[in-house]
Design a protein around this motif. Structure first.
Motif, mmCIF file in Angstrom:
data_model
loop_
_atom_site.group_PDB
_atom_site.id
_atom_site.type_symbol
_atom_site.label_atom_id
_atom_site.label_comp_id
_atom_site.label_asym_id
_atom_site.label_seq_id
_atom_site.Cartn_x
_atom_site.Cartn_y
_atom_site.Cartn_z
ATOM 1 N N PHE A 95 0.820 -1.200 0.000
ATOM 2 C CA PHE A 95 0.000 0.000 0.000
ATOM 3 C C PHE A 95 0.867 1.268 0.000
ATOM 4 O O PHE A 95 0.942 1.992 0.996
ATOM 5 N N PRO A 96 1.549 1.521 -1.108
ATOM 6 C CA PRO A 96 2.549 2.592 -1.135
ATOM 7 C C PRO A 96 2.044 3.991 -0.772
ATOM 8 O O PRO A 96 2.770 4.733 -0.114
ATOM 9 N N LEU A 97 0.833 4.344 -1.159
ATOM 10 C CA LEU A 97 0.352 5.692 -0.803
ATOM 11 C C LEU A 97 0.226 5.856 0.706
ATOM 12 O O LEU A 97 0.664 6.862 1.262
ATOM 13 N N ILE A 98 -0.342 4.878 1.367
ATOM 14 C CA ILE A 98 -0.539 4.958 2.823
ATOM 15 C C ILE A 98 0.796 4.807 3.557
ATOM 16 O O ILE A 98 1.111 5.581 4.468
ATOM 17 N N THR A 99 1.583 3.819 3.160
ATOM 18 C CA THR A 99 2.867 3.566 3.824
ATOM 19 C C THR A 99 3.814 4.756 3.663
ATOM 20 O O THR A 99 4.435 5.200 4.638
ATOM 21 N N ALA A 100 3.909 5.280 2.458
ATOM 22 C CA ALA A 100 4.787 6.428 2.205
ATOM 23 C C ALA A 100 4.328 7.636 3.010
ATOM 24 O O ALA A 100 5.148 8.348 3.604
ATOM 25 N N PHE A 101 3.029 7.871 3.045
ATOM 26 C CA PHE A 101 2.485 8.989 3.821
ATOM 27 C C PHE A 101 2.881 8.864 5.286
ATOM 28 O O PHE A 101 3.350 9.826 5.900
ATOM 29 N N CYS A 102 2.702 7.694 5.859
ATOM 30 C CA CYS A 102 3.003 7.482 7.283
ATOM 31 C C CYS A 102 4.489 7.651 7.598
ATOM 32 O O CYS A 102 4.855 8.306 8.582
ATOM 33 N N ILE A 103 5.344 7.081 6.771
ATOM 34 C CA ILE A 103 6.792 7.194 7.013
ATOM 35 C C ILE A 103 7.263 8.633 6.833
ATOM 36 O O ILE A 103 8.017 9.159 7.666
ATOM 37 N N ALA A 104 6.819 9.295 5.769
ATOM 38 C CA ALA A 104 7.212 10.691 5.535
ATOM 39 C C ALA A 104 6.740 11.582 6.674
ATOM 40 O O ALA A 104 7.464 12.469 7.142
ATOM 41 N N THR A 105 5.542 11.325 7.156
ATOM 42 C CA THR A 105 4.997 12.111 8.266
ATOM 43 C C THR A 105 5.770 11.868 9.553
ATOM 44 O O THR A 105 6.082 12.813 10.292
ATOM 45 N N ALA A 106 6.121 10.629 9.839
ATOM 46 C CA ALA A 106 6.885 10.315 11.059
ATOM 47 C C ALA A 106 8.236 11.031 11.074
ATOM 48 O O ALA A 106 8.653 11.571 12.104
ATOM 49 N N LEU A 107 8.925 11.044 9.945
ATOM 50 C CA LEU A 107 10.203 11.764 9.871
ATOM 51 C C LEU A 107 10.007 13.253 10.133
ATOM 52 O O LEU A 107 10.781 13.882 10.857
ATOM 53 N N SER A 108 8.961 13.806 9.551
ATOM 54 C CA SER A 108 8.673 15.228 9.745
ATOM 55 C C SER A 108 8.360 15.550 11.196
ATOM 56 O O SER A 108 8.798 16.578 11.721
ATOM 57 N N VAL A 109 7.604 14.693 11.841
ATOM 58 C CA VAL A 109 7.236 14.919 13.243
ATOM 59 C C VAL A 109 8.481 15.024 14.123
ATOM 60 O O VAL A 109 8.588 15.905 14.973
ATOM 61 N N CYS A 110 9.426 14.140 13.915
ATOM 62 C CA CYS A 110 10.667 14.164 14.707
ATOM 63 C C CYS A 110 11.430 15.470 14.503
ATOM 64 O O CYS A 110 11.850 16.117 15.469
ATOM 65 N N ILE A 111 11.608 15.854 13.264
ATOM 66 C CA ILE A 111 12.322 17.099 12.958
ATOM 67 C C ILE A 111 11.582 18.293 13.543
ATOM 68 O O ILE A 111 12.181 19.183 14.151
ATOM 69 N N ASN A 112 10.275 18.321 13.377
ATOM 70 C CA ASN A 112 9.477 19.460 13.842
ATOM 71 C C ASN A 112 9.525 19.618 15.362
ATOM 72 O O ASN A 112 9.717 20.725 15.865
ATOM 73 N N PHE A 113 9.337 18.524 16.093
ATOM 74 C CA PHE A 113 9.334 18.639 17.550
ATOM 75 C C PHE A 113 10.685 19.117 18.059
ATOM 76 O O PHE A 113 10.759 20.030 18.883
ATOM 77 N N LEU A 114 11.739 18.513 17.587
ATOM 78 C CA LEU A 114 13.075 18.916 18.044
ATOM 79 C C LEU A 114 13.371 20.364 17.678
ATOM 80 O O LEU A 114 13.909 21.120 18.494
ATOM 81 N N GLY A 115 12.999 20.760 16.478
ATOM 82 C CA GLY A 115 13.218 22.145 16.055
ATOM 83 C C GLY A 115 12.425 23.134 16.877
ATOM 84 O O GLY A 115 12.932 24.182 17.272
ATOM 85 N N MET A 116 11.173 22.808 17.144
ATOM 86 C CA MET A 116 10.348 23.729 17.935
ATOM 87 C C MET A 116 10.787 23.781 19.392
ATOM 88 O O MET A 116 10.865 24.851 19.978
ATOM 89 N N LYS A 117 11.045 22.638 19.981
ATOM 90 C CA LYS A 117 11.418 22.595 21.396
ATOM 91 C C LYS A 117 12.751 23.287 21.671
ATOM 92 O O LYS A 117 12.884 24.038 22.626
ATOM 93 N N PHE A 118 13.733 23.037 20.809
ATOM 94 C CA PHE A 118 15.079 23.531 21.097
ATOM 95 C C PHE A 118 15.466 24.799 20.344
ATOM 96 O O PHE A 118 16.519 25.365 20.613
ATOM 97 N N TRP A 119 14.612 25.244 19.417
ATOM 98 C CA TRP A 119 15.000 26.441 18.667
ATOM 99 C C TRP A 119 13.868 27.445 18.551
ATOM 100 O O TRP A 119 13.986 28.569 19.017
ATOM 101 N N VAL A 120 12.740 27.067 17.977
ATOM 102 C CA VAL A 120 11.678 28.029 17.684
ATOM 103 C C VAL A 120 11.067 28.604 18.951
ATOM 104 O O VAL A 120 11.001 29.819 19.122
ATOM 105 N N PHE A 121 10.603 27.749 19.847
ATOM 106 C CA PHE A 121 9.879 28.198 21.029
ATOM 107 C C PHE A 121 10.661 27.966 22.321
ATOM 108 O O PHE A 121 10.076 27.865 23.389
ATOM 109 N N ARG A 122 11.965 27.900 22.252
ATOM 110 C CA ARG A 122 12.762 27.550 23.430
ATOM 111 C C ARG A 122 12.587 28.530 24.583
ATOM 112 O O ARG A 122 12.593 28.129 25.725
#
Length: 130
Positions: A95-122
């Motif tokens: 199920f490439p559309l669903i699987t790709a969406f989930c994996i791409a989103t998971a990578l983004s979530v990690c980058i976003n949280f770390l960026g916001m916690k330690f840089w944007v809204f620190r």
């Protein structure tokens, strides 16, 4: 509490992303890349508003907006590239559309949280713990 608020905001942003992505693909007949980009950008705008006001209790400032845009620009690029690569690389049985969406989103979530916690809204986080 910070992580719970971030999680709630993130889940609702992912749902918004998925809805817009699907509508763009199925109803508006956007290309795969444009549909994904549209969904992600919509969720980023929503995420900034909710994270700045509710998650991190931060006043809007030019510094926060610019740093948020930098973090999310990197995240969006990674999300779209990962999604495109996986849709093309994964076999149909996975199920490439669903699987790709989930994996791409998971990578983004990690980058976003770390960026916001330690840089944007620190600086805002200090006020939440005081």
């Amino acid at each position: 509490m910070l992580l719970l608020r971030y999680t709630i905001t993130g889940i609702s942003a992912v749902i918004l992303d998925a809805i817009i992505y699907t509508l763009c693909l199925k109803l508006l007949f956007f290309s795969l890349t444009l549909a994904k980009l549209t969904g992600v950008i919509s969720s980023v705008v929503y995420g900034y508003i909710v994270n700045s006001k509710w998650t991190f209790s931060c006043k809007t400032s030019l510094r926060n907006i610019v740093s948020y845009c930098v973090v999310y620009s990197l995240s969006i690029a990674l999300n779209v590239i990962t999604n495109r690569f996986l849709v093309e690389a994964l076999p149909d049985r996975l199920f490439p559309l669903i699987t790709a969406f989930c994996i791409a989103t998971a990578l983004s979530v990690c980058i976003n949280f770390l960026g916001m916690k330690f840089w944007v809204f620190r600086q805002s986080e200090k006020h939440l713990t005081d």
